[in-house]
Design a protein around this motif. Structure first.
Motif, PDB file in Angstrom:
ATOM      1  N   GLU A 249       0.827  -1.214   0.000  1.00 42.65           N
ATOM      2  CA  GLU A 249       0.000   0.000   0.000  1.00 42.65           C
ATOM      3  C   GLU A 249       0.857   1.259   0.000  1.00 42.65           C
ATOM      4  O   GLU A 249       0.506   2.262  -0.632  1.00 42.65           O
ATOM      5  CB  GLU A 249      -0.931  -0.020   1.210  1.00 42.65           C
ATOM      6  N   ARG A 252       1.700   2.381  -3.555  1.00 45.60           N
ATOM      7  CA  ARG A 252       0.625   2.540  -4.524  1.00 45.60           C
ATOM      8  C   ARG A 252       0.650   3.917  -5.184  1.00 45.60           C
ATOM      9  O   ARG A 252       0.533   4.035  -6.420  1.00 45.60           O
ATOM     10  CB  ARG A 252      -0.727   2.305  -3.851  1.00 45.60           C
ATOM     11  N   SER A 284      -3.638  -4.568  -6.003  1.00 51.23           N
ATOM     12  CA  SER A 284      -3.827  -4.091  -4.638  1.00 51.23           C
ATOM     13  C   SER A 284      -5.318  -4.059  -4.339  1.00 51.23           C
ATOM     14  O   SER A 284      -6.095  -3.534  -5.148  1.00 51.23           O
ATOM     15  CB  SER A 284      -3.223  -2.696  -4.468  1.00 51.23           C
ATOM     16  N   GLY A 285      -5.712  -4.652  -3.217  1.00 53.21           N
ATOM     17  CA  GLY A 285      -7.105  -4.590  -2.794  1.00 53.21           C
ATOM     18  C   GLY A 285      -8.085  -5.188  -3.781  1.00 53.21           C
ATOM     19  O   GLY A 285      -9.186  -4.665  -3.954  1.00 53.21           O
TER      20      GLY A 285
END
Length: 314
Positions: A249, A252, A284-285
């Motif tokens: 994160e 990012r 991501s996510g």
């Protein structure tokens, strides 16, 4: 110039294209159903054909030219006794020929299907979207021009006869094909007829898979809305067939700014350190943030998606 509205939905989906509508019609219907302007498709299907069509929405339209949909699977219906101007049932009959009684036998279909397996040169139909001096071949053909297209290499990976029927006194074969990208099933039907000493055309076609994406992943255009699209997002990493790298994160924002990262993070989901020049998907996510490649000691973003593309399933 008006600024393009940011897409609220960014994903790949597969739709089951119905018979009778063009690929452009599919895009128009998806736009209306989802309220999104930025929509595109991969892998054109003729109006006569139905089945799997991959559609990109929002940022995912940028993936359409990168998808590894190298093989296609179809169930085709081939009618013998006549050849048409388009090599399918939409065209006018341009040649008729007698049909040998043996073509009503399943053994004949099995032998003919075996004979088309493997790599070969195929002359595309004159009514196709191939450009000739900047003009689509079908436009030239419709204008009455005598279009002669050059043969192109294709490969028939599988050809399995499903059924042989007698329809109004002519044999009709139903065959399951798996072919390389760029193959024309219409041309296969035409050429099978000629090889068997008669004539033939494609009378029905259903695409059952595009790459790894099959009918089970498709949604109906009639049922499509934002909720359905969100529930049926395709995994973009799987569709691209590249390794996924989980992006910390903290990095990012760096990626979204296009900054190069240390290649030490370029470890795929299987624990393998990626090699020089190898492409990967930065995720991501549950979303695809960027596509990148290893360059020496750096991981260089190539395609960055300001609105991440959903559907990643790790």
């Amino acid at each position: 110039m008006a600024k393009r509205r940011v897409s609220q939905l960014n994903c790949l989906i597969a739709v089951d294209k119905p018979v009778g509508c063009t690929s452009h019609d599919v895009v128009s219907r998806v736009r209306r159903a989802l309220g999104e302007r930025r929509v595109g498709h991969a892998g054109t299907l003729d109006p006569l054909a139905s089945g799997v069509m991959v559609v990109g929405i929002g940022q995912a339209t940028r993936l359409l030219g990168l998808l590894t949909l190298d093989t296609k699977a179809y169930v085709a219906e081939i009618t013998f006794g006549s050849e048409t101007s388009t090599d399918d049932a939409e065209g006018e009959v341009v040649r008729e020929a007698d049909v040998h009684p043996g073509l009503f036998e399943h053994a004949a279909a099995e032998a003919a299907c075996r004979s088309v397996l493997g790599q070969q040169m195929q002359v595309p139909p004159s009514y196709s979207a191939i450009s000739v001096n900047g003009v689509r071949s079908y436009k030239r053909a419709r204008a009455g021009e005598d279009v002669e297209l050059e043969a192109r290499p294709i490969e028939v990976l599988a050809a399995d006869p499903i059924a042989v029927a007698n329809r109004d006194g002519v044999p009709v074969w139903t065959v399951a094909f798996t072919v390389s990208k760029g193959s024309y099933i219409r041309a296969l039907a035409r050429d099978m007829g000629r090889a068997l000493g008669t004539a033939a055309h494609l009378s029905a076609l259903r695409r059952t898979a595009s790459g790894s994406i099959g009918l089970g992943s498709c949604v109906s255009l009639d049922d499509l809305d934002v909720r359905t699209a969100c529930e049926h997002m395709l995994d973009p990493v799987r569709a691209l067939d590249v390794p996924a790298v989980v992006l910390p994160e903290r990095l990012r924002e760096d990626v979204l700014c296009g900054k190069r990262l240390s290649s030490s993070i370029a470890v795929g989901a299987d624990g393998r350190l990626l090699g020089e020049g190898e492409r990967c998907a930065l995720v991501s996510g549950g979303s695809l943030v960027a596509l990148a490649a290893v360059q020496g000691s750096a991981l260089a973003p190539r395609d960055v998606f300001p609105q991440p593309i959903g559907g990643v399933a790790l």
